[in-house]
Design an enzyme around this catalytic site. Structure first.
Site, PDB file in Angstrom:
ATOM      1  N   HIS A  20      -2.555   0.698  -5.350  1.00 55.98           N
ATOM      2  CA  HIS A  20      -3.743   1.410  -5.856  1.00 55.98           C
ATOM      3  C   HIS A  20      -3.545   1.818  -7.303  1.00 55.98           C
ATOM      4  CE1 HIS A  20      -2.280   5.811  -4.974  1.00 55.98           C
ATOM      5  NE2 HIS A  20      -1.252   5.029  -5.224  1.00 55.98           N
ATOM      6  N   CYS A  79      -9.552   3.059  -9.550  1.00 55.85           N
ATOM      7  CA  CYS A  79      -9.263   2.657  -8.171  1.00 55.85           C
ATOM      8  C   CYS A  79     -10.253   1.619  -7.637  1.00 55.85           C
ATOM      9  CB  CYS A  79      -9.198   3.878  -7.254  1.00 55.85           C
ATOM     10  SG  CYS A  79     -10.774   4.767  -7.039  1.00 55.85           S
ATOM     11  N   HIS A  96     -11.492   7.922  -3.451  1.00 55.69           N
ATOM     12  CA  HIS A  96     -10.400   7.029  -3.836  1.00 55.69           C
ATOM     13  C   HIS A  96     -10.320   5.885  -2.835  1.00 55.69           C
ATOM     14  CE1 HIS A  96      -6.748   5.926  -5.969  1.00 55.69           C
ATOM     15  NE2 HIS A  96      -6.093   5.812  -4.824  1.00 55.69           N
TER      16      HIS A  96
END
Length: 302
Positions: A278, A219, A266
């Site tokens: 993402h 990420c 994240h």
């Protein structure tokens, strides 16, 4: 030792035209089939290794015996030389040499011609030749066993390598198909954000923990790469990126801004219209998702 029948490799590498006509699901089905075939080959390999254990033990036994056999063979040759020398003294050197110089396998048949040698000499010659023949027999047996074992395993290893190459080719085709399908589903990016444009180009790429491109991402690696394309340096870590960005509200979000989730574990790129790009986790790929895909910690702008 005869090698058991080996499993055939049935799949052929896809041509680019075939690959382009297949969906990612169809390619994945082929990958799964090849993995099943690979498992069979690996198990066959394991079985052959088990079967060859007895042969390997015999190989080890023969190798352990060879030094003693070689020493005995040298002693036997010395004894034969001494007998020949003694016979020469009696005028029969040519006869002895003619017998000793022949093929050892029919020595016993030719030994009868040395009628003038004593029984002790004949016995010594027979014993000496037996020592030499045993050495050569064991060497030949060793070479045959080693060649058989090597051939069996090499053939299976070649099959394994062929299937693994096919899987690699299929996985490359799968990645291309997924990326093409994702881009067809979501269309081309038409905005002016270099950050979002970069993220769009990565759609369908694999998630790999710790990766930061060019074809695999986690990420924060993806957000780092996207902002790097716009000339902004970010660390490859979600918490650090939080500290490297200014806090903004949800109403202030613009394409390219970062969205942080799950206790700063994240991060994603906002692309507009309530959506993000993402790299979620190792079970999937870089994709577009709703901004509220998980609990939001806040928003940041580099």
């Amino acid at each position: 030792m005869a090698a058991a029948a080996l499993l055939p490799v049935t799949a052929a590498v896809l041509t680019s035209s075939q690959a382009s006509a297949q969906t990612s699901e169809e390619i994945q089905a082929e990958i799964d089939a090849q993995h099943s075939e690979l498992e069979k080959v690996i198990e066959d390999y394991n079985a052959k290794r088990e079967e060859l254990e007895d042969a390997n033990e015999l190989i080890a036994d023969i190798e352990a015996q060879l030094p003693a056999l070689e020493a005995a063979s040298l002693e036997a040759q010395d004894r034969m030389s001494q007998i020949a020398t003694t016979a020469y003294a009696g005028g029969d050197f040519a006869m002895v040499n003619s017998v000793l110089a022949g093929d050892p396998s029919d020595f016993a048949d030719r030994l009868m011609y040395l009628s003038n040698l004593s029984d002790a000499d004949n016995a010594a010659l027979e014993d000496s030749l037996a020592q030499i023949e045993e050495l050569e027999t064991r060497r030949a047996e060793l070479e045959a066993l080693q060649a058989s074992a090597d051939d069996i395993l090499a053939e299976i290893e070649a099959q394994q390598e062929e299937i693994e190459d096919e899987i690699d080719a299929l996985e490359a085709e799968y990645d291309d198909a997924v990326q093409e399908e994702y881009q067809e589903e979501w269309g081309d990016y038409t905005g002016d954000s270099a950050v979002v444009a970069f993220a769009y180009d990565q759609l369908g790429d694999d998630y790999v923990y710790g990766a930061s491109g060019p074809d695999e991402w986690d990420c924060s690696g993806l957000t780092q790469g996207a902002w790097g394309a716009a000339g902004v340096s970010l660390s490859h870590n979600t918490e650090m990126q939080w500290n490297e960005t200014a806090r903004i509200s949800r109403d202030e979000l613009q394409p390219g801004d970062l969205v942080f989730y799950n206790g700063l574990s994240h991060v994603a790129i906002y692309i507009g219209n309530g959506e993000i790009i993402h790299a979620p986790n190792s079970t999937t790929v870089v994709k577009i998702a709703d901004i509220d895909v998980m609990g939001i910690d806040g928003y940041g702008r580099p």
